[in-house]
Design an enzyme around this catalytic site. Structure first.
Site, short mmCIF file in Angstrom:
data_model
loop_
_atom_site.label_atom_id
_atom_site.label_comp_id
_atom_site.label_asym_id
_atom_site.label_seq_id
_atom_site.Cartn_x
_atom_site.Cartn_y
_atom_site.Cartn_z
N VAL A 15 0.84 -1.20 0.00
CA VAL A 15 0.00 0.00 0.00
C VAL A 15 0.88 1.26 0.00
O VAL A 15 0.58 2.24 -0.68
CB VAL A 15 -0.96 0.00 1.20
CG1 VAL A 15 -1.75 1.31 1.27
CG2 VAL A 15 -1.93 -1.17 1.11
N ASP A 16 1.98 1.23 0.75
CA ASP A 16 2.93 2.34 0.70
C ASP A 16 3.45 2.55 -0.73
O ASP A 16 3.50 3.68 -1.24
CB ASP A 16 4.13 2.06 1.60
CG ASP A 16 3.89 2.44 3.06
OD1 ASP A 16 2.89 3.12 3.34
OD2 ASP A 16 4.71 2.05 3.91
N PHE A 17 3.83 1.47 -1.36
CA PHE A 17 4.43 1.57 -2.68
C PHE A 17 3.40 2.04 -3.72
O PHE A 17 3.71 2.87 -4.58
CB PHE A 17 5.04 0.23 -3.12
CG PHE A 17 6.01 -0.34 -2.13
CD1 PHE A 17 6.79 0.49 -1.33
CD2 PHE A 17 6.15 -1.71 -1.96
CE1 PHE A 17 7.68 -0.04 -0.41
CE2 PHE A 17 7.04 -2.24 -1.06
CZ PHE A 17 7.80 -1.41 -0.27
#
Length: 386
Positions: free
Chosen positions: A170-172
């Site tokens: 999700v960060d990426f």
């Protein structure tokens, strides 16, 4: 080498993962990305994220997210630091941050705050839950989003607890969305002379990744279940299979791939079995098909199946991480790199930029030491570090 973002100047008020991932993508595509790091706070918190460190205020974790950038030590909360920051904004194309949703306003990093300095400035904001809502001040991280957005409920074996993805995807994804958003806004700003705010949040992006299962749920009330072996919800066989010495994953997403699998494997009896005659039949008889797949794939090793099916039937070995990194195909496509680093004589092994331009992979450079470029950057505007 042509880098499409060459000449673009980005000021980054960022730390840890998602925001730095976005600006690293832009830096490796040629943008000049200047990390603005508060010296009293030790700079980006990921400089102190272990377990593997590189000299003072540096770590392998930090290197993963801030390659090819510059760093200046500047406290934008002081009058002197703010003045220097605004001088930089006047010459920049973007200001990006990944703070809590209530912080850009407090730190005066929004378009309304900066348009008087530079009317064409693009202000990108990546936060946990977005700005201007009841959760704007909430801290948040990737794993929380996987939980609340429903991704964990779809991941793992049906008889096991919900599971998160093995990396912070999700960060990426949110970092990638931010990079896409601000570059898109820059195209408009260069035409109109007017910048804007661009907002992305971990929560919104995580929810967006629900994709077609969400559409099925909202329109038909259909609940996608966790299936054994990570199976596809509507197509079979499309799942992990046991081989003679490990695991692989086969994806017969079309009838031709099912027929090719049966032909290449010498499994005429499966091809003729009425239970597996077409996609609806194979889906309806998934448990029996899964058992038959284990029997079939148990007759060869993973490597033998890869050699037999490669390029003909979608199949991949399920590898441990180091085996994945040592895969000869990784070397063939150049997805491993070594960058020079002053605290590691042999260089630092990294994953290469995934983007190619005109067939050339973008070269990487190490992440900067804290404040390494302070004099260079501030002297260019006639300022001094504060």
């Amino acid at each position: 080498m042509r880098r499409p973002l060459a000449g673009i100047k980005v000021l980054a008020v960022e730390q840890y993962g998602a925001g730095p991932y976005a600006t690293q993508l832009m830096a490796e595509l040629g943008a000049e990305v200047v990390k603005i790091e508060a010296p009293a706070m030790g700079g980006d918190v990921s400089r102190a994220t272990g377990p593997f460190f590189l000299g003072q205020a540096d770590s392998q974790f930090f290197q993963t997210f801030s390659r090819s950038k510059k760093s200046i030590a500047l406290d934008i909360k002081t009058p002197e630091g703010r003045a220097a920051f605004e001088d930089l904004v006047a010459q920049a194309d973007m200001v990006v941050d990944n703070l809590r949703g209530d912080q850009p306003g407090k730190l005066r990093l929004t378009y309304d705050d900066l348009k008087g300095v530079n009317p064409a400035i693009v202000c990108g904001h990546l936060s946990a839950y977005g700005r201007g809502n009841s959760r704007a001040g909430w801290p948040g991280y990737d794993y929380l989003m996987q939980a609340e957005a429903g991704l964990m409920s779809l991941t793992g074996e049906p008889d096991a607890p919900p599971a998160r993805l093995g990396v912070s995807m999700v960060d990426f994804m949110t970092g990638t969305m931010l990079a896409f958003g601000v570059v898109s806004a820059l195209l408009s700003a260069r035409t109109t002379g007017e910048g804007c705010d661009v907002d992305v949040s971990l929560f919104d992006v995580a929810l967006h990744q629900l994709s077609y299962p969400a559409v099925w749920a909202m329109n038909e009330g259909y609940k996608v279940q966790r299936l054994p072996r990570g199976a596809h919800p509507s197509i079979a066989p499309s799942q992990a299979v046991k081989t003679a010495d490990g695991w692989g994953l086969v994806m017969c997403q079309t009838p031709k791939f099912w027929e090719a699998l049966c032909d290449l494997a010498g499994a005429a009896e499966l091809k003729a079995d009425p239970r597996f005659a077409d996609i609806p039949s194979r889906h309806a008889n998934r448990p029996a098909l899964s058992e038959a797949m284990d029997v079939l794939f148990g007759t060869r090793t993973t490597a033998e199946w890869t050699a037999l099916l490669g390029g003909k039937v979608p199949f991949a070995p399920i590898l441990e991480m180091m085996d994945a990194l040592d895969n000869p195909f990784v070397a063939e496509v150049g997805m491993r790199d070594v960058v020079d680093h002053p605290d590691r004589a042999e260089g630092l092994a990294m994953l290469a930029c995934p983007v190619k331009i005109d067939g050339e992979r973008m070269p990487g450079a190490r992440a900067p030491k804290l404040g390494e470029h302070t004099d260079e950057v501030l002297n260019s505007i006639g300022g001094a570090a504060s």
